[in-house]
Write a protein that holds these residues in place. Structure first.
Motif, PDB file in Angstrom:
ATOM      1  N   GLY A  70      -3.723  12.186   7.312  1.00 57.48           N
ATOM      2  CA  GLY A  70      -2.352  11.844   6.994  1.00 57.48           C
ATOM      3  C   GLY A  70      -1.807  10.752   7.886  1.00 57.48           C
ATOM      4  O   GLY A  70      -2.375  10.430   8.937  1.00 57.48           O
ATOM      5  N   ILE A  71      -0.693  10.152   7.445  1.00 58.96           N
ATOM      6  CA  ILE A  71      -0.038   9.061   8.163  1.00 58.96           C
ATOM      7  C   ILE A  71       1.441   9.394   8.292  1.00 58.96           C
ATOM      8  O   ILE A  71       2.066   9.876   7.348  1.00 58.96           O
ATOM      9  CB  ILE A  71      -0.196   7.723   7.412  1.00 58.96           C
ATOM     10  CG1 ILE A  71      -1.679   7.402   7.170  1.00 58.96           C
ATOM     11  CG2 ILE A  71       0.481   6.580   8.172  1.00 58.96           C
ATOM     12  CD1 ILE A  71      -1.898   6.255   6.207  1.00 58.96           C
ATOM     13  N   LEU A 125      -1.317  -7.278  -4.879  1.00 57.84           N
ATOM     14  CA  LEU A 125      -2.208  -6.578  -3.951  1.00 57.84           C
ATOM     15  C   LEU A 125      -1.405  -5.803  -2.913  1.00 57.84           C
ATOM     16  O   LEU A 125      -1.760  -4.677  -2.542  1.00 57.84           O
ATOM     17  CB  LEU A 125      -3.149  -7.571  -3.259  1.00 57.84           C
ATOM     18  CG  LEU A 125      -4.360  -8.041  -4.050  1.00 57.84           C
ATOM     19  CD1 LEU A 125      -5.124  -9.102  -3.265  1.00 57.84           C
ATOM     20  CD2 LEU A 125      -5.289  -6.872  -4.383  1.00 57.84           C
ATOM     21  N   ALA A 126      -0.327  -6.408  -2.438  1.00 58.03           N
ATOM     22  CA  ALA A 126       0.536  -5.733  -1.471  1.00 58.03           C
ATOM     23  C   ALA A 126       1.119  -4.458  -2.062  1.00 58.03           C
ATOM     24  O   ALA A 126       1.140  -3.402  -1.412  1.00 58.03           O
ATOM     25  CB  ALA A 126       1.651  -6.676  -1.012  1.00 58.03           C
ATOM     26  N   VAL A 127       1.575  -4.524  -3.316  1.00 63.51           N
ATOM     27  CA  VAL A 127       2.118  -3.328  -3.982  1.00 63.51           C
ATOM     28  C   VAL A 127       1.044  -2.262  -4.121  1.00 63.51           C
ATOM     29  O   VAL A 127       1.284  -1.068  -3.855  1.00 63.51           O
ATOM     30  CB  VAL A 127       2.691  -3.697  -5.365  1.00 63.51           C
ATOM     31  CG1 VAL A 127       3.082  -2.434  -6.128  1.00 63.51           C
ATOM     32  CG2 VAL A 127       3.900  -4.618  -5.212  1.00 63.51           C
ATOM     33  N   ALA A 128      -0.157  -2.663  -4.521  1.00 63.06           N
ATOM     34  CA  ALA A 128      -1.246  -1.702  -4.696  1.00 63.06           C
ATOM     35  C   ALA A 128      -1.604  -1.014  -3.386  1.00 63.06           C
ATOM     36  O   ALA A 128      -1.803   0.213  -3.345  1.00 63.06           O
ATOM     37  CB  ALA A 128      -2.478  -2.411  -5.279  1.00 63.06           C
ATOM     38  N   LEU A 134       0.907   5.293   0.341  1.00 59.45           N
ATOM     39  CA  LEU A 134       1.944   6.289   0.081  1.00 59.45           C
ATOM     40  C   LEU A 134       1.344   7.670  -0.180  1.00 59.45           C
ATOM     41  O   LEU A 134       1.928   8.700   0.186  1.00 59.45           O
ATOM     42  CB  LEU A 134       2.786   5.845  -1.114  1.00 59.45           C
ATOM     43  CG  LEU A 134       3.923   6.767  -1.556  1.00 59.45           C
ATOM     44  CD1 LEU A 134       4.951   6.923  -0.445  1.00 59.45           C
ATOM     45  CD2 LEU A 134       4.591   6.210  -2.818  1.00 59.45           C
ATOM     46  N   ILE A 135       0.181   7.698  -0.797  1.00 58.51           N
ATOM     47  CA  ILE A 135      -0.475   8.975  -1.113  1.00 58.51           C
ATOM     48  C   ILE A 135      -0.740   9.789   0.149  1.00 58.51           C
ATOM     49  O   ILE A 135      -0.731  11.022   0.123  1.00 58.51           O
ATOM     50  CB  ILE A 135      -1.797   8.710  -1.867  1.00 58.51           C
ATOM     51  CG1 ILE A 135      -1.521   8.007  -3.197  1.00 58.51           C
ATOM     52  CG2 ILE A 135      -2.568  10.001  -2.092  1.00 58.51           C
ATOM     53  CD1 ILE A 135      -2.773   7.531  -3.906  1.00 58.51           C
ATOM     54  N   SER A 145      10.213   4.525   3.652  1.00 62.23           N
ATOM     55  CA  SER A 145       9.836   3.185   4.115  1.00 62.23           C
ATOM     56  C   SER A 145       8.904   2.498   3.126  1.00 62.23           C
ATOM     57  O   SER A 145       9.097   1.325   2.765  1.00 62.23           O
ATOM     58  CB  SER A 145       9.160   3.267   5.486  1.00 62.23           C
ATOM     59  OG  SER A 145      10.051   3.725   6.468  1.00 62.23           O
ATOM     60  N   LEU A 146       7.895   3.237   2.670  1.00 64.24           N
ATOM     61  CA  LEU A 146       6.926   2.637   1.755  1.00 64.24           C
ATOM     62  C   LEU A 146       7.506   2.410   0.367  1.00 64.24           C
ATOM     63  O   LEU A 146       7.222   1.394  -0.266  1.00 64.24           O
ATOM     64  CB  LEU A 146       5.692   3.523   1.668  1.00 64.24           C
ATOM     65  CG  LEU A 146       4.769   3.468   2.884  1.00 64.24           C
ATOM     66  CD1 LEU A 146       3.592   4.406   2.701  1.00 64.24           C
ATOM     67  CD2 LEU A 146       4.263   2.060   3.132  1.00 64.24           C
TER      68      LEU A 146
END
Length: 246
Positions: A70-71, A125-128, A134-135, A145-146
């Protein structure tokens, strides 16, 4: 969506956009620098660098065979990435190494794409990448934030004009290139005051038996080289004119 619509979307994604005005490259460079240099602004914009930092830890952990747990992204712009696996060895070393150099290396990748005028591809690519990250987010502020960052990038890529997209993309890449350098100085300043004893550099020191200051130096050298490389790529459109002038 029709086949023609998919084809048009694909062409838009992979196609090259027109060269931006030289003034735009210079203005966005100044904007990116100021977003890092002005402390009151940096306190907000640093969140984007933290996202890239923790994303670097996470990506290298996965590539080295570790299990990502996790992050977390915190309101004070700090972050934490947890992974499971051997507490020693090359995988752990690379995972720790990946954080402080990630924003700058992402900046170089962005500069390479912009050098080929792949502005839309860069934004998508940034969105992907933000969606993939986010997952693995494990706290509410990190989610916010994300989601906010991803929504801004998507809105620009989908609704903004080509000129606005170019300005946004160039400013973002310049910001990452400059923004990768300042945290290294902040890290060493805190270490010199006896704080952050469990920083990435200190953990690397314990694993490798090389001084933490050595690893701080590695972070700095890599990020300065990335800044120089990124600047060369972003200013590449000027090089033929400069060569002709000489």
């Amino acid at each position: 969506m029709s086949i023609d619509g998919v084809s048009d979307l694909w062409d838009q994604l992979l196609g090259a956009q027109p060269d931006p005005p030289r003034a735009l490259v210079l203005v966005t460079a100044v904007a990116g620098f100021l977003a890092v240099a002005i402390t009151v602004v940096w306190r907000v914009t640093r969140n984007a660098v933290t996202i890239a930092h923790e994303g670097g830890h996470a990506l290298i952990a996965l590539l080295s065979g570790r299990k990502l747990k996790g992050i977390r992204l915190e309101f004070d712009t700090s972050g934490l990435t947890l992974s499971a696996g051997r507490p020693t060895g090359l995988g752990m070393i690379l995972t720790l190494l990946g954080g402080y150099i990630a924003p700058s290396l992402v900046g170089v990748l962005g500069a390479w794409l912009l050098g080929g005028n792949r502005i839309t591809l860069l934004l998508w690519l940034a969105v992907a990448l933000l969606l993939l990250m986010l997952i693995n987010i494990r706290n509410f502020f990190g989610v916010i934030s994300l989601v906010v960052t991803g929504a801004i990038v998507f809105a620009v890529s989908w609704y903004a004009s080509a000129q606005v997209q170019a300005a946004f993309a160039y400013a973002g890449v310049w910001f990452l290139l400059f923004g990768g350098v300042r945290p290294v100085f902040e890290l060493q300043r805190l270490r010199s005051r006896g704080r952050m004893r469990d920083s990435d550099a200190d953990q690397l020191a314990r694993l490798t038996h090389l001084p933490a200051l050595f690893w701080v130096g590695v972070f700095l050298v890599v990020n300065l080289l990335a800044l120089a490389t990124g600047a060369f790529l972003l200013a590449g459109q000027w090089l033929p004119e400069l060569s002709a002038a000489v």
